[in-house]
Design an enzyme around this catalytic site. Structure first.
Site, PDB file in Angstrom:
ATOM      1  N   GLY A 107      48.933  39.776  10.890  1.00 35.66           N
ATOM      2  CA  GLY A 107      48.061  38.700  10.399  1.00 35.66           C
ATOM      3  C   GLY A 107      46.701  39.230   9.963  1.00 35.66           C
ATOM      4  N   LYS A 108      46.053  39.977  10.870  1.00 33.16           N
ATOM      5  CA  LYS A 108      44.701  40.446  10.544  1.00 33.16           C
ATOM      6  C   LYS A 108      44.757  41.574   9.520  1.00 33.16           C
ATOM      7  CE  LYS A 108      43.027  38.523  14.715  1.00 33.16           C
ATOM      8  NZ  LYS A 108      44.383  38.173  15.215  1.00 33.16           N
ATOM      9  N   ASP A 170      42.407  43.974  18.116  1.00 36.78           N
ATOM     10  CA  ASP A 170      42.859  42.616  18.467  1.00 36.78           C
ATOM     11  C   ASP A 170      43.709  42.812  19.732  1.00 36.78           C
ATOM     12  OD1 ASP A 170      43.240  39.888  18.185  1.00 36.78           O
ATOM     13  OD2 ASP A 170      45.023  40.120  16.945  1.00 36.78           O
ATOM     14  N   CYS A 223      42.864  36.334  22.331  1.00 36.24           N
ATOM     15  CA  CYS A 223      43.121  34.887  22.220  1.00 36.24           C
ATOM     16  C   CYS A 223      43.033  34.243  23.606  1.00 36.24           C
ATOM     17  CB  CYS A 223      44.457  34.610  21.522  1.00 36.24           C
ATOM     18  SG  CYS A 223      45.898  35.131  22.442  1.00 36.24           S
TER      19      CYS A 223
HETATM   20  N1  SAM Z   1      46.594  41.733  15.353  1.00 34.29           N
HETATM   21  C1  SAM Z   1      47.882  41.085  15.366  1.00 34.29           C
HETATM   22  C2  SAM Z   1      47.902  40.023  14.297  1.00 34.29           C
HETATM   23  O1  SAM Z   1      46.831  39.531  13.898  1.00 34.29           O
HETATM   24  O2  SAM Z   1      48.989  39.690  13.804  1.00 34.29           O
HETATM   25  C3  SAM Z   1      48.218  40.549  16.736  1.00 34.29           C
HETATM   26  C4  SAM Z   1      48.108  41.604  17.815  1.00 34.29           C
HETATM   27  S1  SAM Z   1      48.533  41.128  19.428  1.00 34.29           S
HETATM   28  C5  SAM Z   1      47.247  40.095  19.902  1.00 34.29           C
HETATM   29  C6  SAM Z   1      48.218  42.565  20.354  1.00 34.29           C
HETATM   30  C7  SAM Z   1      49.099  43.756  20.033  1.00 34.29           C
HETATM   31  O3  SAM Z   1      48.715  44.848  20.876  1.00 34.29           O
HETATM   32  C8  SAM Z   1      50.582  43.529  20.302  1.00 34.29           C
HETATM   33  O4  SAM Z   1      51.300  43.749  19.109  1.00 34.29           O
HETATM   34  C9  SAM Z   1      50.941  44.557  21.360  1.00 34.29           C
HETATM   35  O5  SAM Z   1      52.217  45.112  21.193  1.00 34.29           O
HETATM   36  C10 SAM Z   1      49.862  45.595  21.202  1.00 34.29           C
HETATM   37  N2  SAM Z   1      49.614  46.371  22.452  1.00 34.29           N
HETATM   38  C11 SAM Z   1      50.151  46.180  23.668  1.00 34.29           C
HETATM   39  N3  SAM Z   1      49.690  47.095  24.539  1.00 34.29           N
HETATM   40  C12 SAM Z   1      48.859  47.900  23.860  1.00 34.29           C
HETATM   41  C13 SAM Z   1      48.089  49.054  24.202  1.00 34.29           C
HETATM   42  N4  SAM Z   1      48.082  49.538  25.440  1.00 34.29           N
HETATM   43  N5  SAM Z   1      47.360  49.631  23.217  1.00 34.29           N
HETATM   44  C14 SAM Z   1      47.352  49.143  21.975  1.00 34.29           C
HETATM   45  N6  SAM Z   1      48.054  48.049  21.599  1.00 34.29           N
HETATM   46  C15 SAM Z   1      48.802  47.443  22.518  1.00 34.29           C
END
Ligand code: SAM
Length: 461
Positions: A107-108, A170, A223
């Site tokens: 999305g972002k 994010d 979020c």
């Molecule tokens: N930015 C995305 C969007 O706007 O569509 C949504 C991202 S979501 C809130 C957070 C993301 O961080 C997930 O896809 C998740 O798999 C990833 N994530 C999980 N653990 C993480 C870590 N330790 N380091 C970095 N990213 C991680």
């Protein structure tokens, strides 16, 4: 009220009117989309006020049955998240290097790509492999060439110290903002998980901070509603580093809540106040450090080779952008990428798990060249390279279900398919039917009742 919800209400009582928030979380969420202005015209729909291409929809249509959803003509995105435009757009006065660190499903990333000027480069990273594949699909469909997808842990980017002008974090969070979307989310919530998430968020910031250029901007978002994962993480981080938290200009009618705690500004979206889901954004500026420079000895990529100019002739005519290089991977697939970013792509390929880069062009079989399905979605596809046929809604859905098509009166050979003025793919017409190379992993999986297909109305260019 169930026990988790009660504990949650207590935990946010100091942040906002907990009762009003919980009441808002029981109501239907708002659906919103952001159009890809390279593919769709502006719509006559209520606008998301902080995002030029964002719109609210009255109800939630079955997007799966809209071909333009699959062709990257718009992205279904929660309205509050679109607020990052207010930070990125003012910075986009020169080509920028951007890292979207926690990027899936994109999305972002797609929003940032729409804001960045020509000559920019965006690296979209996702640590979970299956999610990195979905991210890659969404970015290929969005159509911008200046983009690389990686599947790495934040600390793997250490080789790019001082490289990025903007980093978007994010962060993975306790998901309080999801309570309205997913009723199960409340049962998975716990104060212990909030503590765990805040520790992980701080670690992510520490891991990626060296990669930000001096004077660079880091956007930190979650979020969630609590302070521990928002202001507390940011305050601790800026107080332990040479960094400043910046304010974002707001308009009163947006009803966005500006908060400040221990020097950390945050911009909060509470569903009982703002038209969107739960979201929090902080902007951190780096005051110190030194800029990245390429190593003297450049890395040689192992997973692909750069094609010499005499071998690029058949591919050049498919791409309308000048100054591109073509590379071929181990599966004989050829991709186009901006020449300006070729060296850094090689460095990234040597240090990261590279999922995708640039624009998919063609697959080579001996002396035969087949266009890759993703080429049809690219802004840089040289239209008219193949004859095109405009199809109706039913045929477009058959295409996205990877079924063979019958195209009456179409010439034999490769044909570009268009639906509603949008390029949706390629098929190879062999006469009595057309073979369909649409990637199996992108197909519509649901059973479709073709007698009741909903027709979405879009303003097209
Ligand atoms: N930015 C995305 C969007 O706007 O569509 C949504 C991202 S979501 C809130 C957070 C993301 O961080 C997930 O896809 C998740 O798999 C990833 N994530 C999980 N653990 C993480 C870590 N330790 N380091 C970095 N990213 C991680």
């Amino acid at each position: 009220m169930n026990e988790s919800l009660h504990t949650f209400a207590q935990s946010i009582a100091s942040v906002t009117d907990a009762e009003a928030l919980i009441n808002a979380l029981q109501t239907e969420r708002q659906t919103s989309i952001r159009i890809n202005s390279k593919k769709l015209g502006q719509q006559e729909l209520p606008s998301v006020p902080w995002c030029k291409n964002g719109y609210y929809l009255e109800d939630r249509p079955l997007f799966t049955l809209d071909p333009l959803f699959h062709s990257g003509a718009y992205y279904v995105q929660e309205a509050s998240s679109m607020f990052i435009e207010q930070v990125i757009a003012p910075l986009a006065t020169r080509p920028l290097r951007v890292l979207d660190l926690c990027a899936a499903p994109g999305g972002k990333t797609t929003l940032a790509l729409s804001l960045l000027p020509e000559g920019s480069l965006l690296i979209a990273n996702e640590v979970i492999k299956s999610r990195a594949q979905i991210l890659s699909e969404n970015l290929i469909k969005w159509g911008n060439m200046d983009c690389i997808v990686t599947n790495n842990d934040p600390k793997d980017f250490d080789f790019l110290r001082g490289f990025f002008d903007i980093i978007i974090v994010d962060a993975p969070c306790s998901g309080e903002g999801m309570f309205r979307k997913d009723s199960n989310a409340i049962n998975e919530w716990s104060p212990e998980n909030v503590d765990l998430c805040s520790k992980r968020q701080l670690r992510i910031l520490y891991d990626i901070w060296p990669c930000l250029a001096p004077n660079g901007t880091l956007l930190y978002s979650t979020c969630t509603f609590n302070e521990k994962e928002n202001e507390d993480v940011v305050a601790r981080f800026i107080n332990e580093n040479d960094a400043t938290c910046e304010q974002i200009p707001l308009k009163d009618e947006w009803n966005i809540t500006e908060r400040k705690k221990d020097g950390a500004y945050s911009y909060r979206f509470f569903p009982h106040l703002t038209k969107g889901e739960g979201f929090s954004l902080s902007v951190i500026r780096k005051n110190e450090g030194s800029e990245y420079s390429l190593p003297k000895k450049l890395s040689q990529p192992k997973s692909f080779s750069i094609l010499s100019s005499k071998n690029t002739v058949p591919f050049k005519s498919l791409i309308k952008k000048e100054d591109v290089v073509f590379f071929e991977d181990k599966q004989n697939k050829v991709w186009a990428f901006a020449e300006d970013h070729q060296k850094i792509l090689c460095e990234i390929a040597a240090h990261c798990s590279l999922i995708h880069a640039g624009t998919p062009v063609a697959e080579v079989f001996g002396n035969k060249i087949n266009p890759l399905p993703g080429l049809a979605f690219s802004y840089n596809y040289a239209d008219n390279s193949f004859p095109s046929v405009t199809v109706d809604l039913e045929t477009a859905i058959h295409y996205f279900k990877k079924e063979p098509l019958v195209l009456d009166n179409a010439p034999k050979g490769w044909i570009q398919l268009k639906y509603n003025n949008s390029s949706i793919g390629f098929v190879k017409n062999i006469g009595n039917r057309a073979n369909n190379p649409y990637p199996a992993e992108w197909t519509i999986k649901m059973n479709v009742d073709y007698s009741r297909l909903p027709q979405m109305k879009w303003n097209i260019h």
